[in-house]
Scaffold this active site. Structure first.
Site, PDB file in Angstrom:
ATOM      1  N   HIS A 141      12.905   3.243  -4.242  1.00  0.00           N
ATOM      2  CA  HIS A 141      12.104   3.967  -5.224  1.00  0.00           C
ATOM      3  C   HIS A 141      12.953   4.433  -6.411  1.00  0.00           C
ATOM      4  CE1 HIS A 141       9.666   4.270  -1.527  1.00  0.00           C
ATOM      5  NE2 HIS A 141       8.646   4.203  -2.355  1.00  0.00           N
ATOM      6  N   HIS A 168      -0.844   0.843  -7.731  1.00  0.00           N
ATOM      7  CA  HIS A 168       0.516   0.661  -7.213  1.00  0.00           C
ATOM      8  C   HIS A 168       0.481   0.092  -5.801  1.00  0.00           C
ATOM      9  CE1 HIS A 168       4.777   1.922  -6.362  1.00  0.00           C
ATOM     10  NE2 HIS A 168       4.284   1.930  -5.130  1.00  0.00           N
ATOM     11  N   GLU A 169      -0.262   0.749  -4.911  1.00  0.00           N
ATOM     12  CA  GLU A 169      -0.236   0.337  -3.505  1.00  0.00           C
ATOM     13  C   GLU A 169      -0.836  -1.048  -3.309  1.00  0.00           C
ATOM     14  OE1 GLU A 169       1.406   1.744  -1.275  1.00  0.00           O
ATOM     15  OE2 GLU A 169       1.854   3.648  -2.208  1.00  0.00           O
TER      16      GLU A 169
END
Length: 748
Positions: free
Chosen positions: A423, A333-334
């Protein structure tokens, strides 16, 4: 908006015919293009300035360029206007293998035309930026004057970067604050630091193979296969990081007590993410140039987070230093944030719907990295962060198959989606991707609900779905792409992913129709369709009408035959609020004919904008269009206060407006628009106090650690007298986090 993406090279004036040459980009050097590709794209840009909303005062600089296996070319440009950077002005030019122009992507709704003389100076801009920062300020940079077109409404603005530490005193922060150069009001902000809210024995992925580098009689955690990405130990500090070494090239024990175990997860995550983008999408690593990603583990003390800072990964050890955040989908993800910000100039704008697409892209690719790795310890699934237990409840951070399960994410698009934390707005795209890959209803990974009355979706599999999403990002997305965009309907994720599907698998094939169905199933509609026999299109003109309550307005609905012989179409309207009637004259037409649409509003209708769906249905097919009905508030029935009011800890503050001469009965859906800058809105209780003292609670300690309130609340004020003093009351009910009331307005 990252100013670190410095550009250098030749510029192009729209319509000037100047040559375009390759441009280097500090964060992501583009692949070396052929002169023929740049020349073809430059000619297309010159000849199609209207398509990219070009102005005679615009200049363009090449950001990146590439050709695909078929020879088709894509060139990305950044834009300046009157010498100022235009954020949201980036564009894409696409050309065929023969050099012919095949299309463009652009975020602007129309050419730029605005004054570039600021009324607010740099000192005031710095003060506004410092005020917007929550935490310990280390430095405030020099404000840069630029044009902020990220929201689709261009404005002259200052961008100021504030460096420091976040409120936890461990997370580094490089906060970009955008303030209006006319009013000094904060337009928005984003943090450059992206966080999550041999043989190696890892914590989460089991026994895995990792690449290391011999060093004398020992080995180091440096990956020579993937650009020398290294993994190092911060020893629960925040600065000095020591590269892991080992004498026998067997790393970790799989237990938290061995510091190398977390390092194995991080090292494996960096390598797997590199390989995923290389093997599946043909991208040379995160940065596109073969450079490896440094990974830093054991950051801070009991640090419950992990972050990407544009150059490297950093992982905390979690609560009690017992649960390092080095899970594979977190790493994927990051680092996928790194891909996004290097593909699209400055990345997808980190707010609203474009920010949701940014976060969803990382969730999608982080999940696909997990499936790609196919480890026994952490097999692929559609739960995000299920291994790290960041909340201490055992629950994942997010659920792609049904995002609303977390209680805050949006599974279905609505007009409120653009106003929630990125988010949570990411849920719409996450849900779309799951539906596209796995289908709706009961699946092996969870049950995916359908939004509204949409048809069920049959998934096309992960392999095709991930390729469609990457091509949409790589070839079509621009910085302010959204789910729904009435100002620039082409600049949407639905439109771009459909183009990507058509490129890869053909127009109107199974995959294309699955993309259509998957977006519809999350309530993201579009005017795209695949022709059938007896087919037609439908349009409304004008598509937006404005009137006072109690008035009547007409517009025209036109149909055009697109295939086969015309059939009789029945006209219907859905979605009209109480107090609105819609009539068609005639109510049935033959496809190819038009009808007059008459909209009548009652005196009790609330102020606001209402989308009404108009549908024409024949025995073979049905097509719809949206009429946007805007109802004005009568004179004297609206008021606003934009004076900043500080909100200290454990304090109640107020801000008031006066109404006089309002002759209506307030609506049952009166609108209270509130803008509060605050770093923990779960501390806040926000109420509207009527002239007679009645209290209407708008926000009651919801939202947890979410930053800022930017929301319009519908309130039933029909029992109130309109004239008098109306007060917005804000209570801060806890310590540590503070902020200020930026502005608010009332419309009865």
């Amino acid at each position: 908006m990252r100013t670190g993406l410095a550009l250098a090279g030749a510029a192009l004036l729209a319509g000037s015919g100047l040559a375009v040459t390759a441009t280097s980009v500090s964060a992501a050097p583009p692949s070396t293009p052929s002169n023929s590709l740049l020349a073809a794209a430059g000619a297309a840009l010159e000849n199609h300035a209207r398509a990219v909303k070009g102005s005679p005062q615009d200049r363009y600089t090449v950001y990146s360029s590439k050709r695909d296996a078929r020879g088709n070319g894509v060139v990305r440009y950044t834009r300046t206007h009157q010498g100022l950077r235009v954020y949201g002005g980036d564009l894409v030019i696409r050309v065929g293998a023969d050099g012919a122009f095949t299309g463009s992507s652009v975020g602007l709704a129309k050419p730029l035309s605005l004054s570039v003389s600021p009324k607010v100076g740099t000192a005031s801009a710095r003060a506004a930026a410092r005020k917007a920062f929550s935490g310990k300020v280390a430095s405030v940079g020099k404000p840069e004057l630029f044009i902020d077109a990220s929201s689709g409404a261009p404005a002259l603005a200052w961008e100021t970067v504030v460096n420091g530490m976040a409120k936890d005193d461990q997370t580094p922060s490089r906060l970009h604050v955008v303030s209006d150069a006319t009013t000094n009001a904060v337009r928005g902000s984003f943090d450059e630091i992206e966080t999550v809210d041999g043989t190696g024995n890892s914590l989460y992925s089991g026994s895995v193979a990792i690449d290391t580098t011999p060093s004398g009689d020992a080995y180091t955690l440096v990956d020579p296969v993937r650009g020398n990405g290294r993994t190092c130990d911060l020893n629960n500090g925040t600065s000095t990081c020591t590269t892991f070494t080992d004498s026998d090239n067997v790393w970790g024990t799989g237990a938290i007590t061995d510091r190398a175990s977390a390092a194995v997860d991080a090292h494996f995550g960096a390598a797997t993410t590199f390989d995923y983008f290389h093997d599946v999408h043909g991208r040379n690593g995160i940065f596109g140039n073969g450079t490896g990603v440094p990974s830093r583990v054991h950051y801070g003390n009991a640090y419950v987070n992990a972050f990407w800072d544009g150059a490297q990964m950093t992982y905390g050890d979690g609560t009690g230093n017992a649960k390092p955040l080095v899970a594979l989908d977190v790493a994927g993800h990051e680092m996928s944030h790194g891909v996004t910000e290097n593909v699209v100039p400055g990345g997808l704008t980190y707010s609203g719907e474009s920010g949701g697409l940014n976060e969803a892209t990382s969730d999608i690719f982080g999940t696909m990295v997990e499936f790609y790795a196919n480890t026994t310890g952490d097999p692929g699934d559609y739960d995000i962060g299920e291994k790290i237990d960041i909340r201490g409840t055992g629950a994942p951070l997010r659920y792609m198959y049904n995002p609303a399960l977390d209680g805050v994410s949006h599974s279905c698009w609505s007009t409120a989606t653009n106003g929630v934390d990125v988010h949570y707005s990411s849920g719409v795209a996450n849900h779309f991707f799951f539906n596209l890959a796995e289908g709706t209803g009961a699946t092996a990974y969870g049950t995916s609900p359908i939004c509204g009355a949409a048809e069920p979706v049959v998934g096309i599999g992960r392999e095709k779905a991930e390729k469609i999403w990457f091509r949409a990002l790589d070839t079509y997305f621009v910085s302010n792409t959204r789910y729904v965009n009435t100002a620039a309907p082409a600049n949407t994720a639905r439109a771009y992913s459909l183009s990507a599907a058509a490129d890869l698998y053909g127009l109107c094939g199974t995959e294309y129709k699955a993309v259509q169905a998957a977006w519809t199933a999350v309530n993201v509609a579009g005017s795209d369709y695949c022709p059938t026999d007896h087919d037609f299109s439908v349009a409304i003109s004008p598509g937006t009408v404005t009137l006072d309550r109690g008035e009547t307005v007409t517009t025209n609905l036109a149909t055009t035959v697109t295939n086969g012989t015309p059939e009789t179409a029945t006209l219907t309207a859905t979605g009209a609020p109480a107090g609105v009637t819609v009539a068609f004259s005639p109510a049935e037409i033959t496809a190819g004919e038009s009808a007059t649409v008459t909209v009548t509003t009652s005196e009790t209708l609330g102020t606001g904008t209402y989308p009404i769906t108009l549908t024409a249905t024949t025995p073979s097919v049905a097509h719809s269009t949206i009429l946007h009905l805007t109802v004005r508030s009568p004179q004297g029935c609206t008021a606003a206060n934009d004076t900043d009011v500080a909100i200290p800890d454990n304090t109640t503050v107020t801000s008031s407006v006066e109404l006089s001469g309002c002759t209506i009965t307030p609506s049952s859906s009166s609108a209270v628009e509130v803008h509060i800058v605050h770093t923990y809105i779960g501390d806040l209780v926000v109420s509207l106090v009527a002239p007679d003292g009645s209290v209407y609670t708008l926000h009651d300690r919801a939202g947890g650690s979410t930053d800022n309130i930017d929301q319009t609340y519908a309130v039933n004020l029909s029992g109130e007298s309109p004239d008098g003093t109306w007060t917005l009351r804000v209570q801060d009910t806890a310590a540590i986090d503070t902020g200020y009331l930026n502005s608010w307005s009332l419309s009865l």
